[in-house]
Write an enzyme that holds these catalytic residues in place. Sequence first.
Site, PDB file in Angstrom:
ATOM      1  N   ASP A  51      -6.839   7.976  -2.375  1.00  0.00           N
ATOM      2  CA  ASP A  51      -6.992   6.706  -3.092  1.00  0.00           C
ATOM      3  C   ASP A  51      -7.868   6.853  -4.329  1.00  0.00           C
ATOM      4  OD1 ASP A  51      -5.609   5.602  -0.928  1.00  0.00           O
ATOM      5  OD2 ASP A  51      -7.447   4.983   0.070  1.00  0.00           O
TER       6      ASP A  51
ATOM      7  N   GLU B 175       1.697  -1.249  -0.583  1.00  0.00           N
ATOM      8  CA  GLU B 175       0.247  -1.405  -0.685  1.00  0.00           C
ATOM      9  C   GLU B 175      -0.241  -0.820  -2.008  1.00  0.00           C
ATOM     10  OE1 GLU B 175      -1.243   0.524   2.775  1.00  0.00           O
ATOM     11  OE2 GLU B 175      -0.404   2.470   2.271  1.00  0.00           O
TER      12      GLU B 175
END
Length: 475
Positions: free
Chosen positions: A65, A255
């Site tokens: 991420d 997402e």
Amino acid sequence: MRRSSTRRALAAALVATALVALTSAAGGTALAGPGAVGTEVAARGKPALPTGGLSVAGETAPVHDPALVIDDDGTWRVYSTGLVNRENGGTIQMWSSHDEGVTWAYDGTVWDEIPAWIDERFADGALPDNLWAPEVYEHDGTYYLYYSASRFGTNTSVTALATNTTLDPEDPDYAWVDQGPVISSPADIAGGKTFNAIDAGIVEGADGTPYMAIGSYWYGVFLVELEWPSGKLADGALQNATHLVDRFMAGNPVEAPYIYAHDGWYYLFVSFDACCRGLDSTYKVAVGRSRDVTGPYLDQDGKDMLGGGGTVLLESHGAVVGPGGQSVSDGVLAFHYYDGANEEIPGFPTLGLQRLGWQDGWPVVDQTVELPAVSVAPRDVRVRAKQPATFRVEVTGTPVPVVTWEVSDDDGATWRTAPVAAARATDGVARWTIRHPSAQDDGTLVRAVVANAHGTVRSDPASLTVVAPPGRAGK
């Protein structure tokens, strides 16, 4: 300067392993072996940053991420999900590069431990293993770091905020001050829908109104209004949230929303499908665009992302498996992928970078796979003591490889990385100049290490012969 968002949790559990400290196209250095004198880098102009994949070197894993920030002083910074099992405290990790994203170094964590209020909030069950999906956004001299904590596999989650006045850990004013929760789930949003309060991405509308894109699975991705200077939800933000993305398929695997403004459009980047499964991950980056920050976001076929649309931009190719968890800064797309070329730890989550190109108003990336190769190996070099010795290698590969140099003073029994800055061989050539070799460096072996996302190769070694100046023989 603005930046990044990311996705659902889980970084691999081991401490970061550094790739060889890669290499050299425009540099010069003293050997730093026996009799070596310090490091000296030749001042040459840097080539323009190429469009497409950007090979990286140094400490680039485990990164999950990645929230990329390219700061005004030229420093590239990445913030990433913390290590599982609360290793190193489990808090948000930090990385930096001072050579346009080529060589990366690990800068530690935001805090030494997860804030106590998070453990209190999750005290009725399993505690979060780590903090997830950072996002950093600068407004009016304050840096806002959003991060998530969640009970894995559920939507029992919270996205919280920390603030700072600088990103430089060496600055005496540097301190991340925790500001507590911003948005939580389970809760209803946009008129009774369920969502997961992770993966924040911050954007401002044309009038300066701040928004947070948020969501993972459940009903997908939403846009909620914030307010400055608190960086927290505006009044009525949950009830008035805008539903941006719903795939209308089992599980709704979407997402990591990130909205990036470019040339009069807002581009919504998301991650589709499954992360966190190593080399079995099916993650991919998709995109849609809108003239208005609140949407609707349509893909290249004109399909609304709220109705299952989304143009796939980046997916598995070569050793790059399951790319996603993306952010964008100054036109550079940052993401993690599961490294199929890592023989020591297959599928280790690794930092990936692509400088976006643009065609007909849409971002494009280069997914060409060409293994790195040495087309012309370094040649033996013979010089007098204190005279510069330059080694040169010609290489190929896509993305453009990064080259480093290794040296051996025991006939190749052992090798060490040479103290020369890493560089991408943008013109297909890398050089390393040893500025002041001494007699003690005579017989040193030198080889090039050539690497991109799909593999690493080493050249055949070349030898350095150092001869005494005239009149000094035997002395």
